[in-house]
Motif scaffolding. Structure first.
Motif, PDB file in Angstrom:
ATOM      1  N   GLY A  19      39.259  27.233  45.654  1.00 20.17           N
ATOM      2  CA  GLY A  19      39.568  28.199  44.607  1.00 20.17           C
ATOM      3  C   GLY A  19      40.145  27.535  43.383  1.00 20.17           C
ATOM      4  N   GLY A  20      40.297  28.348  42.354  1.00 20.94           N
ATOM      5  CA  GLY A  20      40.872  27.869  41.113  1.00 20.94           C
ATOM      6  C   GLY A  20      40.842  28.957  40.058  1.00 20.94           C
ATOM      7  N   PRO A  21      41.514  28.717  38.948  1.00 15.97           N
ATOM      8  CA  PRO A  21      41.558  29.714  37.879  1.00 15.97           C
ATOM      9  C   PRO A  21      40.207  29.851  37.170  1.00 15.97           C
ATOM     10  N   VAL A  22      39.840  31.085  36.845  1.00 19.69           N
ATOM     11  CA  VAL A  22      38.645  31.386  36.049  1.00 19.69           C
ATOM     12  C   VAL A  22      38.995  32.510  35.078  1.00 19.69           C
ATOM     13  N   ALA A  23      38.411  32.458  33.895  1.00 19.91           N
ATOM     14  CA  ALA A  23      38.746  33.450  32.874  1.00 19.91           C
ATOM     15  C   ALA A  23      37.730  34.575  32.775  1.00 19.91           C
ATOM     16  N   ASP A  24      36.468  34.290  33.151  1.00 22.40           N
ATOM     17  CA  ASP A  24      35.417  35.282  32.962  1.00 22.40           C
ATOM     18  C   ASP A  24      34.215  34.948  33.843  1.00 22.40           C
ATOM     19  N   ALA A  25      33.114  35.687  33.657  1.00 21.89           N
ATOM     20  CA  ALA A  25      31.917  35.473  34.461  1.00 21.89           C
ATOM     21  C   ALA A  25      31.372  34.057  34.292  1.00 21.89           C
ATOM     22  N   ALA A  26      31.443  33.525  33.084  1.00 24.80           N
ATOM     23  CA  ALA A  26      30.981  32.157  32.851  1.00 24.80           C
ATOM     24  C   ALA A  26      31.840  31.161  33.627  1.00 24.80           C
ATOM     25  N   GLY A  27      33.131  31.442  33.732  1.00 27.53           N
ATOM     26  CA  GLY A  27      34.024  30.595  34.506  1.00 27.53           C
ATOM     27  C   GLY A  27      33.700  30.618  35.984  1.00 27.53           C
ATOM     28  N   GLY A  80      47.916  40.444  44.555  1.00 31.92           N
ATOM     29  CA  GLY A  80      48.102  40.623  43.115  1.00 31.92           C
ATOM     30  C   GLY A  80      47.643  39.407  42.319  1.00 31.92           C
ATOM     31  N   LEU A  81      46.708  38.669  42.868  1.00 32.00           N
ATOM     32  CA  LEU A  81      46.216  37.442  42.241  1.00 32.00           C
ATOM     33  C   LEU A  81      45.020  37.762  41.345  1.00 32.00           C
ATOM     34  N   THR A  82      45.185  37.563  40.048  1.00 29.44           N
ATOM     35  CA  THR A  82      44.095  37.804  39.099  1.00 29.44           C
ATOM     36  C   THR A  82      43.737  36.508  38.370  1.00 29.44           C
ATOM     37  N   GLY A  83      42.505  36.481  37.850  1.00 32.90           N
ATOM     38  CA  GLY A  83      42.051  35.317  37.113  1.00 32.90           C
ATOM     39  C   GLY A  83      41.901  34.077  37.965  1.00 32.90           C
TER      40      GLY A  83
END
Length: 119
Positions: A19-27, A80-83
Motif C-alpha cells: 500500500g501507499g498514498p494515492v491522490a486520485d485515479a491516476a495515482g 478512517g484511512l483515506t487517500g
C-alpha cells in the motif's frame, strides 16, 4: 510503497499486502503499475485493492477474487484511512479456500494497518 510478504500461507496459497498514498485515479493506476513491475506481483493470481479518496469516493478492484475488494474497503472505512491504497496479493495454491479467503484478506489488511501505525 510499503510491502509485507508472506503474511498468510494456507493450502498452498500465499498472501502479501502492499500500500501507499494515492491522490486520485491516476495515482491508483500508477501504484498498481509500479507494484506489477515486479514480475512476482504481475504473475500473481489476484491483486485485489481498495482506496477511499480524500473526497470520500470509494473505489475497489477484485481482480477475479470476488468480494475481496469490498472487504478491504470496509476495513479502510472503519480505520478512517483515506487517500491510501491497500492491495492484497494472492498466489493461488491449487485448492479452493472458500470463505477462509476473506479471513486471510482481513489478516493481511490488519498486518498492513499495524505496520503503518509503527512507521
Amino acid at each position: 510503497m510499503l510491502q509485507i510478504e508472506n503474511v498468510v500461507t494456507d493450502r498452498g496459497s500465499r498472501y502479501a499486502v502492499s500500500g501507499g498514498p494515492v491522490a486520485d485515479a491516476a495515482g491508483v493506476e500508477a501504484f498498481l503499475k509500479e507494484l506489477k513491475r515486479a514480475k512476482r506481483y504481475a504473475k500473481a493470481t489476484h491483486n485485489t485493492w481498495a482506496v477511499i479518496h480524500s473526497d470520500g469516493t470509494q473505489v475497489k478492484g477484485d481482480d477475479g477474487e470476488s468480494g475481496a475488494g469490498m472487504v478491504i474497503l470496509r476495513m479502510l472505512e472503519r480505520e478512517g484511512l483515506t487517500g491510501h491504497i491497500v492491495v492484497v496479493t494472492r498466489w493461488y495454491g491449487g485448492k479452493h479456500l472458500g470463505g477462509d479467503r476473506f479471513r486471510h484478506v482481513q489478516t493481511c489488511v490488519n498486518a498492513y494497518l499495524e505496520a503503518l501505525r509503527l512507521t
